[in-house]
Design a protein around this motif. Sequence first.
Motif, short mmCIF file in Angstrom:
data_model
loop_
_atom_site.label_atom_id
_atom_site.label_comp_id
_atom_site.label_asym_id
_atom_site.label_seq_id
_atom_site.Cartn_x
_atom_site.Cartn_y
_atom_site.Cartn_z
N GLY A 128 0.67 -1.09 0.02
CA GLY A 128 0.13 -0.03 0.07
C GLY A 128 0.83 1.29 -0.08
N ASP A 129 1.98 1.25 0.63
CA ASP A 129 2.75 2.21 0.88
C ASP A 129 3.91 2.74 -0.41
OD1 ASP A 129 1.79 2.75 3.24
OD2 ASP A 129 3.04 1.22 4.29
N LEU A 130 4.56 1.65 -0.61
CA LEU A 130 5.64 1.81 -1.58
C LEU A 130 5.18 1.40 -3.16
CD1 LEU A 130 8.51 0.52 0.55
CD2 LEU A 130 7.46 2.80 0.38
N LEU A 131 4.33 0.75 -3.39
CA LEU A 131 3.72 0.68 -4.73
C LEU A 131 2.48 1.15 -4.85
CD1 LEU A 131 4.19 -3.45 -4.65
CD2 LEU A 131 5.57 -1.82 -6.10
N LYS A 132 1.31 0.91 -4.26
CA LYS A 132 0.03 1.61 -4.61
C LYS A 132 -0.12 3.06 -4.40
CE LYS A 132 -3.15 -2.14 -3.76
NZ LYS A 132 -4.37 -2.52 -2.83
N PHE A 133 0.94 3.64 -3.55
CA PHE A 133 0.80 5.21 -3.05
C PHE A 133 1.42 5.92 -4.35
CE2 PHE A 133 2.67 8.89 -1.42
CZ PHE A 133 1.57 9.76 -0.90
N PRO A 134 2.44 5.47 -4.73
CA PRO A 134 3.09 6.23 -5.96
C PRO A 134 2.54 6.19 -7.21
CG PRO A 134 4.78 4.44 -5.23
CD PRO A 134 3.67 4.59 -4.19
N ILE A 135 2.13 4.82 -7.47
CA ILE A 135 1.35 4.49 -8.55
C ILE A 135 0.10 5.51 -8.84
CG2 ILE A 135 0.07 2.71 -10.02
CD1 ILE A 135 2.10 0.82 -9.03
N GLU A 136 -0.85 5.17 -7.56
CA GLU A 136 -2.16 6.06 -7.45
C GLU A 136 -2.00 7.72 -7.69
OE1 GLU A 136 -4.52 3.41 -4.55
OE2 GLU A 136 -3.73 5.07 -3.66
N ASN A 137 -1.05 7.91 -7.17
CA ASN A 137 -0.73 9.64 -7.16
C ASN A 137 -0.05 10.07 -8.41
OD1 ASN A 137 -1.42 11.14 -4.50
ND2 ASN A 137 -0.60 9.24 -3.86
N LEU A 138 1.01 9.28 -8.99
CA LEU A 138 1.39 9.55 -10.57
C LEU A 138 0.24 9.36 -11.53
CD1 LEU A 138 4.91 7.94 -9.77
CD2 LEU A 138 4.46 10.40 -10.36
N THR A 139 -0.62 8.50 -11.32
CA THR A 139 -1.57 8.41 -12.28
C THR A 139 -2.40 9.45 -12.42
OG1 THR A 139 -1.52 6.07 -12.20
CG2 THR A 139 -3.61 6.77 -13.13
#
Length: 260
Positions: free
Chosen positions: A34-45
Amino acid sequence: MDSGSYKIYHIHGFDSRQHLEHYFSDKPDMVFEGDLLKFPIENLTKAFKPGHLRGDVMIDLSPGSMIHHLYAPSEFFKHIIVLKVRDRCILELKKWLNTRTGAFEWGHATKIHVDLEGKSTQLQDKEAKVREAAQHVAKCDLEKENIMDPVILPPADCIISAWLLDNICKDKDDYIRYIRKFSGLLKPGGHLMLVGALGMTYYTVGKDKFHAFTYDEDFARKALVGEGFIIDTFVSRKVTGTSPLVDLKAILFISAHKEK
């Protein structure tokens, strides 16, 4: 281990494969999804989705051999120049880019991205897009005035830097100095996107502990504004996963643009 004996990423280097296995794998005991994969992917998307952030050249300045922060921009930039400070990280990254046997498997991260886009059937297409855009991978020296000396980089439309400043900065002056250096690589009006760790003092790769620069939201804001950036998006949250590998407290995403 005393903090004074911690290793420093760009000086000592780390095992880039172990770094990926510890923090970005799909293993059942990997608590950082959730922190190191999903968080950056979601915010960059979200940042790239409107479509106004696009251009010819994007520069990636991030540690290790990560690729998941490149999914979103690969749709909007013809050339992603990936710069690394360690040879070992380049070798590990090129395994994946060149689809070599034994490359790290990023399918779980790719699925997060395509599910966000509502295109869950396009896993292979998304990875192919990243490979096509990120064909320029090279070593840099962040201490040189021209980090690619003697090569002159073209002015970039966008820079993404995920966790690099956390790993290489000794203090606040260092952080500001590198922000200034990033600014010098951007066109007027160019965008800088940072993924960062708040309240972290160390992280572990294999048997070694590495130094992490500790700062807070207020400092990050002031550092960017002080170097002529206008902040467009600023998101932070407490981490959802904990591990003795790292004392990370919160994660941060910033999108800003350089004043013209």
